[in-house]
Scaffold this motif. Sequence first.
Motif, PDB file in Angstrom:
ATOM      1  N   UNK A   1       1.113   2.273  15.453  1.00 37.96           N
ATOM      2  CA  UNK A   1       0.470   2.623  14.184  1.00 37.96           C
ATOM      3  C   UNK A   1      -0.453   3.834  14.313  1.00 37.96           C
ATOM      4  N   UNK A   2      -0.363   4.552  15.428  1.00 36.05           N
ATOM      5  CA  UNK A   2      -1.209   5.732  15.591  1.00 36.05           C
ATOM      6  C   UNK A   2      -0.909   6.751  14.498  1.00 36.05           C
ATOM      7  N   UNK A   3      -1.938   7.191  13.805  1.00 37.14           N
ATOM      8  CA  UNK A   3      -1.774   8.194  12.770  1.00 37.14           C
ATOM      9  C   UNK A   3      -1.407   7.648  11.412  1.00 37.14           C
ATOM     10  N   UNK A   4      -1.310   6.329  11.261  1.00 35.93           N
ATOM     11  CA  UNK A   4      -0.966   5.744   9.966  1.00 35.93           C
ATOM     12  C   UNK A   4      -2.064   6.055   8.965  1.00 35.93           C
ATOM     13  N   UNK A   5      -1.667   6.486   7.773  1.00 35.48           N
ATOM     14  CA  UNK A   5      -2.619   6.855   6.737  1.00 35.48           C
ATOM     15  C   UNK A   5      -2.345   6.085   5.460  1.00 35.48           C
ATOM     16  N   UNK A   6      -3.401   5.745   4.756  1.00 32.13           N
ATOM     17  CA  UNK A   6      -3.274   5.007   3.497  1.00 32.13           C
ATOM     18  C   UNK A   6      -2.490   5.784   2.455  1.00 32.13           C
ATOM     19  N   UNK A   7      -2.553   7.119   2.527  1.00 32.95           N
ATOM     20  CA  UNK A   7      -1.879   7.925   1.505  1.00 32.95           C
ATOM     21  C   UNK A   7      -0.362   7.781   1.565  1.00 32.95           C
ATOM     22  N   UNK A   8       0.168   7.306   2.696  1.00 33.49           N
ATOM     23  CA  UNK A   8       1.615   7.103   2.796  1.00 33.49           C
ATOM     24  C   UNK A   8       2.112   5.938   1.962  1.00 33.49           C
ATOM     25  N   UNK A   9       1.194   5.050   1.565  1.00 31.53           N
ATOM     26  CA  UNK A   9       1.617   3.794   0.951  1.00 31.53           C
ATOM     27  C   UNK A   9       1.340   3.798  -0.546  1.00 31.53           C
ATOM     28  N   UNK A  10       2.214   4.509  -1.251  1.00 33.99           N
ATOM     29  CA  UNK A  10       2.142   4.549  -2.699  1.00 33.99           C
ATOM     30  C   UNK A  10       2.594   3.213  -3.271  1.00 33.99           C
ATOM     31  N   UNK A  11       2.429   3.034  -4.568  1.00 34.28           N
ATOM     32  CA  UNK A  11       2.811   1.766  -5.191  1.00 34.28           C
ATOM     33  C   UNK A  11       4.288   1.430  -4.973  1.00 34.28           C
ATOM     34  N   UNK A  12       5.232   2.366  -5.178  1.00 36.60           N
ATOM     35  CA  UNK A  12       6.648   2.029  -4.924  1.00 36.60           C
ATOM     36  C   UNK A  12       6.899   1.608  -3.481  1.00 36.60           C
ATOM     37  N   UNK A  13       6.232   2.286  -2.535  1.00 40.10           N
ATOM     38  CA  UNK A  13       6.422   1.936  -1.125  1.00 40.10           C
ATOM     39  C   UNK A  13       5.874   0.537  -0.858  1.00 40.10           C
ATOM     40  N   UNK A  14       4.708   0.215  -1.418  1.00 40.42           N
ATOM     41  CA  UNK A  14       4.152  -1.130  -1.226  1.00 40.42           C
ATOM     42  C   UNK A  14       5.070  -2.195  -1.813  1.00 40.42           C
ATOM     43  N   UNK A  15       5.672  -1.898  -2.946  1.00 41.67           N
ATOM     44  CA  UNK A  15       6.576  -2.872  -3.568  1.00 41.67           C
ATOM     45  C   UNK A  15       7.804  -3.117  -2.699  1.00 41.67           C
TER      46      UNK A  15
ATOM     47  N   UNK B   1       8.125 -11.779  19.953  1.00 42.97           N
ATOM     48  CA  UNK B   1       6.771 -11.262  20.107  1.00 42.97           C
ATOM     49  C   UNK B   1       6.670  -9.912  19.426  1.00 42.97           C
ATOM     50  N   UNK B   2       5.449  -9.574  18.986  1.00 39.86           N
ATOM     51  CA  UNK B   2       5.181  -8.256  18.435  1.00 39.86           C
ATOM     52  C   UNK B   2       3.944  -7.673  19.096  1.00 39.86           C
ATOM     53  N   UNK B   3       4.048  -6.390  19.435  1.00 39.53           N
ATOM     54  CA  UNK B   3       2.911  -5.670  19.997  1.00 39.53           C
ATOM     55  C   UNK B   3       2.575  -4.516  19.061  1.00 39.53           C
ATOM     56  N   UNK B   4       1.405  -4.591  18.447  1.00 43.49           N
ATOM     57  CA  UNK B   4       0.935  -3.528  17.561  1.00 43.49           C
ATOM     58  C   UNK B   4      -0.012  -2.665  18.380  1.00 43.49           C
ATOM     59  N   UNK B   5       0.396  -1.420  18.640  1.00 45.07           N
ATOM     60  CA  UNK B   5      -0.357  -0.583  19.573  1.00 45.07           C
ATOM     61  C   UNK B   5      -1.030   0.584  18.860  1.00 45.07           C
ATOM     62  N   UNK B   6      -1.998   1.175  19.556  1.00 45.30           N
ATOM     63  CA  UNK B   6      -2.774   2.300  19.027  1.00 45.30           C
ATOM     64  C   UNK B   6      -3.489   1.939  17.738  1.00 45.30           C
TER      65      UNK B   6
END
Length: 347
Positions: A224-238, A257-262
């Motif tokens: 998730x390194x570099x993940x930004x809120x602006x990427x998640x518009x309403x259509x994407x969230x839906x 198992x899941x590994x969420x890194x950075x």
Amino acid sequence: MVMKLCFALQRHLNFIPGLFILILQTKRALNTRMNLQISTGGEGSLFEHGNCEDQLHSKMIRSQDDIGFSFTTKEELEFVNDFRQILILENLLPPMHDDNLKLLRFLKARKSDREKAKLMWTNMLQWRREFGTDSIIKDFNFHERDEVLQNYPQGYHGTDKEGRPVYIERLGLMNVEKLLEVTTLDRYVKYHVQEFEKSIAFRFPACSVAAKRHINRGVTILDVEGVSLRNFTKPVREVILQLQKIDNDYYPETLGEMFVINTGPGFRLLCHILKPFLDPETMSKIHVLGNNYQGKLLEIIDEWELPDFLGGRCTCENDGGCLRSDKGPWRTLKEISMVNMDCSLRF
């Protein structure tokens, strides 16, 4: 309740929308989207020749069946047998879905409550009819796949030390604007479903043959390194919520198992706040790590199976990079099947 809490936190705290990603990935077996890296269209494609795809699937299933399967406890066997009889009596068990492991996954997803499991199973069958899931491997041609991967790096690469397929997704490198220039969200949902179907049909059986034991869960590494809120518009969230429902309701119990890194401090705080509201068994599978994740990954994945950008030693330089190599036992069995069946396959 959890989703409402997530929306509230996002409105008031401007955090990375971690729960959306967490929920989306939590029930993925492999990733993802269980990407077999198989082209679904064009000359020489595996799915252009239906008989080849059917032969490959049958070969893998027969090889997997040779391994044998035993239930962990006598109670598990009784639960599955009873559940099967219930479904048969109500005409809810098509031959293609009559599988011990699949029945057991639905029972476990509903804590062995047969009535709740039956409702979940019934909804799954109805969704498959409406969505066209049973034939989506052959019928859906995701011709824009290469362009999608360029703007959303993801893929399967090898197995962990238990033989489970490893799915890697570099969420921080996702370019939503360019992604939506090459595909639509509706087509991406179909691609997601198609990849899950490929996993069930090919990847898990291939891993089972290689490990000489049944494999029906995978490992996900989510960067998730570099993940930004602006990427998640309403259509994407839906769409994320739609994918979450598909994963949870129709492909349950496929995450090992899941590994969420950075992860940054905001993401870790969000997970800590939400932890009491999530199923403890699910949370036990999820490891939220910061930047010092390499040691943990190398505990479960051999260094030659782990890409160099994650601290391993593999580069797959002859295959265009690790996330495009399709490295794993499924590739080996595919190549053997190509020779035996004399089919032309293109990945």
